[in-house]
Scaffold this motif. Sequence first.
Motif, short mmCIF file in Angstrom:
data_model
loop_
_atom_site.label_atom_id
_atom_site.label_comp_id
_atom_site.label_asym_id
_atom_site.label_seq_id
_atom_site.Cartn_x
_atom_site.Cartn_y
_atom_site.Cartn_z
N VAL A 1 0.69 -1.13 -0.02
CA VAL A 1 0.21 0.14 0.05
C VAL A 1 0.98 1.27 0.05
O VAL A 1 1.86 1.27 0.50
N ARG A 2 0.24 2.32 -0.85
CA ARG A 2 1.29 3.89 -0.79
C ARG A 2 0.28 4.90 -1.00
O ARG A 2 -0.55 4.75 -1.64
N PHE A 3 0.61 5.77 -0.03
CA PHE A 3 -0.53 6.90 -0.02
C PHE A 3 0.16 7.77 -1.42
O PHE A 3 1.44 7.96 -1.44
N ASN A 4 -0.70 8.64 -1.79
CA ASN A 4 -0.41 9.37 -2.92
C ASN A 4 0.44 10.71 -2.35
O ASN A 4 0.01 11.21 -1.21
N MET A 5 1.58 11.13 -2.83
CA MET A 5 2.44 12.12 -2.36
C MET A 5 1.62 13.56 -2.48
O MET A 5 1.83 14.60 -1.61
N SER A 6 0.81 13.93 -3.31
CA SER A 6 0.17 15.20 -3.46
C SER A 6 -1.00 14.99 -3.11
O SER A 6 -1.46 15.84 -1.86
N GLU A 7 -2.18 14.27 -3.42
CA GLU A 7 -3.42 14.00 -2.67
C GLU A 7 -3.39 12.90 -1.75
O GLU A 7 -3.34 11.79 -1.96
N SER A 8 -2.99 13.44 -0.35
CA SER A 8 -2.65 12.50 0.52
C SER A 8 -3.74 11.54 1.14
O SER A 8 -3.42 10.49 1.76
N SER A 9 -4.94 11.85 0.61
CA SER A 9 -6.13 10.98 1.04
C SER A 9 -6.46 9.83 0.06
O SER A 9 -7.07 8.90 0.39
N VAL A 10 -5.64 9.90 -0.96
CA VAL A 10 -5.75 8.71 -2.17
C VAL A 10 -4.57 7.82 -1.84
O VAL A 10 -3.48 8.14 -1.44
N LEU A 11 -5.38 6.64 -1.96
CA LEU A 11 -4.21 5.30 -1.28
C LEU A 11 -4.34 4.20 -2.47
O LEU A 11 -5.33 4.14 -3.03
N ALA A 12 -3.31 3.60 -2.88
CA ALA A 12 -3.17 2.78 -3.86
C ALA A 12 -2.60 1.53 -3.12
O ALA A 12 -1.91 1.30 -2.39
N SER A 13 -3.06 0.02 -3.96
CA SER A 13 -2.81 -1.16 -3.30
C SER A 13 -2.60 -2.13 -4.31
O SER A 13 -3.20 -1.73 -5.54
N ILE A 14 -1.79 -3.15 -4.26
CA ILE A 14 -1.78 -4.25 -5.21
C ILE A 14 -2.04 -5.57 -4.47
O ILE A 14 -1.68 -5.70 -3.23
N GLY A 15 -2.36 -6.62 -5.10
CA GLY A 15 -2.91 -7.85 -4.48
C GLY A 15 -2.42 -9.01 -5.36
O GLY A 15 -2.21 -8.89 -6.24
N THR A 16 -2.51 -10.35 -4.48
CA THR A 16 -2.21 -11.27 -4.88
C THR A 16 -3.32 -11.75 -6.16
O THR A 16 -2.72 -12.99 -6.95
N ASP A 17 -4.14 -11.10 -6.49
CA ASP A 17 -5.03 -11.78 -7.64
C ASP A 17 -5.17 -10.84 -8.67
O ASP A 17 -5.77 -10.58 -9.30
N ARG A 18 -3.67 -10.23 -8.80
CA ARG A 18 -3.51 -9.31 -9.97
C ARG A 18 -4.18 -8.03 -10.07
O ARG A 18 -4.22 -7.35 -11.26
N THR A 19 -4.55 -7.51 -8.86
CA THR A 19 -5.28 -6.25 -9.10
C THR A 19 -4.43 -5.05 -8.56
O THR A 19 -3.69 -5.12 -7.88
N PHE A 20 -4.84 -3.95 -9.04
CA PHE A 20 -4.41 -2.78 -8.62
C PHE A 20 -5.59 -1.91 -8.17
O PHE A 20 -6.50 -1.65 -8.89
N THR A 21 -5.63 -1.39 -7.00
CA THR A 21 -6.94 -0.74 -6.39
C THR A 21 -6.68 0.64 -5.94
O THR A 21 -5.41 0.97 -5.42
N LEU A 22 -7.38 1.67 -6.34
CA LEU A 22 -7.55 2.96 -5.73
C LEU A 22 -8.61 3.03 -4.59
O LEU A 22 -9.54 2.84 -4.89
N TYR A 23 -8.08 3.64 -3.33
CA TYR A 23 -8.97 4.13 -2.60
C TYR A 23 -8.94 5.56 -2.19
O TYR A 23 -8.23 6.30 -2.29
N ASP A 24 -10.16 6.02 -1.60
CA ASP A 24 -10.26 7.13 -0.96
C ASP A 24 -10.63 7.27 0.53
O ASP A 24 -11.64 6.76 1.00
N ILE A 25 -9.61 7.57 1.58
CA ILE A 25 -9.85 7.40 3.12
C ILE A 25 -10.77 8.27 3.43
O ILE A 25 -11.50 8.26 4.40
N ARG A 26 -11.35 9.53 2.57
CA ARG A 26 -12.38 10.12 3.03
C ARG A 26 -13.82 9.44 3.15
O ARG A 26 -14.63 9.82 3.90
N THR A 27 -13.94 8.81 1.95
CA THR A 27 -15.23 8.12 1.66
C THR A 27 -15.00 6.63 2.50
O THR A 27 -16.21 6.06 2.64
N GLY A 28 -13.78 6.24 2.61
CA GLY A 28 -14.00 4.99 3.29
C GLY A 28 -14.04 3.66 2.31
O GLY A 28 -14.49 2.60 2.93
N LYS A 29 -13.72 3.71 1.22
CA LYS A 29 -14.12 2.65 0.20
C LYS A 29 -13.11 2.73 -0.99
O LYS A 29 -12.48 3.61 -1.31
N ALA A 30 -12.92 1.74 -1.66
CA ALA A 30 -12.52 1.45 -2.79
C ALA A 30 -13.10 2.18 -4.01
O ALA A 30 -14.27 1.95 -4.24
#
Length: 448
Positions: A205-234
């Motif tokens: 998991v890594r937070f975006n350096m500019s828009e710090s509420s945006v979070l990105a993750s990668i997973g074992t099922d070959r996915t790349f996902t973007l989250y917003d911690i303000r809304t609390g969902k992917a």
Amino acid sequence: MKISVLQHDPAAHLPMRHGDPTPVSRNLNPLMHPFSRARERTRALNAAKMDRMFAKPFVAALEGHIDAVEVLCRQPGSLTSLASGSWDGGIILHNLSTRKQITSIPQAHKGKVSGLCFSPDEGKRLLSCGVDRNIKLWAVSDDNTTPEVPLSVFPGKAAFNSIDHHRTESLFATASNTVQIWDETKSASISNLTFPTSTETITSVRFNMSESSVLASIGTDRTFTLYDIRTGKAERRVVMQMRSNALSWSPTFPTTVLLASEDHNLYTFDIRHLDSPTQVYKAHVAAVMSCDWSPTGLEFVSGGWDRTVRIWQEGKGRQPEVYHTKRMQRVTSSVFSADARFVMSSSDDGNVRIWKAKASDKLGVVTARERAAMEYREKLKDRWRVDSEIDRVARTRHLPKSVHQTSKLKTAMLEARRVKEERRRKHTRVGESKPKPEKKKLVIAEQS
């Protein structure tokens, strides 16, 4: 009788002050210098050869761990501090300039340390996570004192694979079988961001350096996902052909993310258009395990299972700089220094190695005259890069025999696959089988 004579003022041909060089007059008419291009080409060829002759990138190896070093993290606000976590459960804070240990925590975790990150307040606190299902907060000091106990311990329900701190707030994110947001002042996670239909294990998991509420993750099922911690969902998720092993946000382009993939390649994506990557980087001959951007955003470093460290120019998908040694094993982590002059890598052999970002750079004091000569040679190489001989010298890299043989085998396999596809299209009905761009093959599905 009047006689015209040429008269030169002697003062115009003498130094203006004592110690200055004697002025030199030169006729800039190109007809007066028929061999100037030949001389410049020779200088460019010599500059390219000198660059390879003086290419000695290895600087030092930092010891202290007794098992494979899994993760590296540089301290914000410092040019010399680097933290490393190992499979033996130990954490070491290194000083890169003196090549000595600042702090050592031998048994920080039971089992391997899988994630490290510093707090944003100039790195005065260090967060670590491991496979023992615990997150620990440590106080970092410069007086070589080893912290006996952590400031806080955050218990989890599964083994943690990665951790990253928010840029301004006292929040941090962890990756396990779910993506969780934690507060330093609370003992339990405050939110769970995992995609509702997701069943994968999150690896990074890594937070975006500019828009710090945006979070990105990668997973074992070959996915790349973007989250917003303000809304609390992917918010968005893409499924790719092969799984990614590491990701890194660009420090200069907030919408650009770099992914290190299991298919031996690296990809840059613009998160506004996730249907295809913006650039593909090909050179590794095994899975790419780590990647990190330079603070300038003009280059990035990658380390792979092929036991090499490679430095790429942003936008150039081929011919990176490659570093290797006989004793270096599979590279697990690689980071740039804060001044973009050095690269650090960790590997299975338990060492943290320091490399020059530019292999032929001179360490130590560089005079103004040396600096001018270096810049002149760089301009010559750039100007004459179209020359085949100069380009060949500049591109030549000596690889380990195993990497070279694997590269040849991989090239043959890819060529055979290309010929097979071409013949299949040739013997099918017109329009039934159209060639698909390689960038379009990577992303299988996009969800939002």
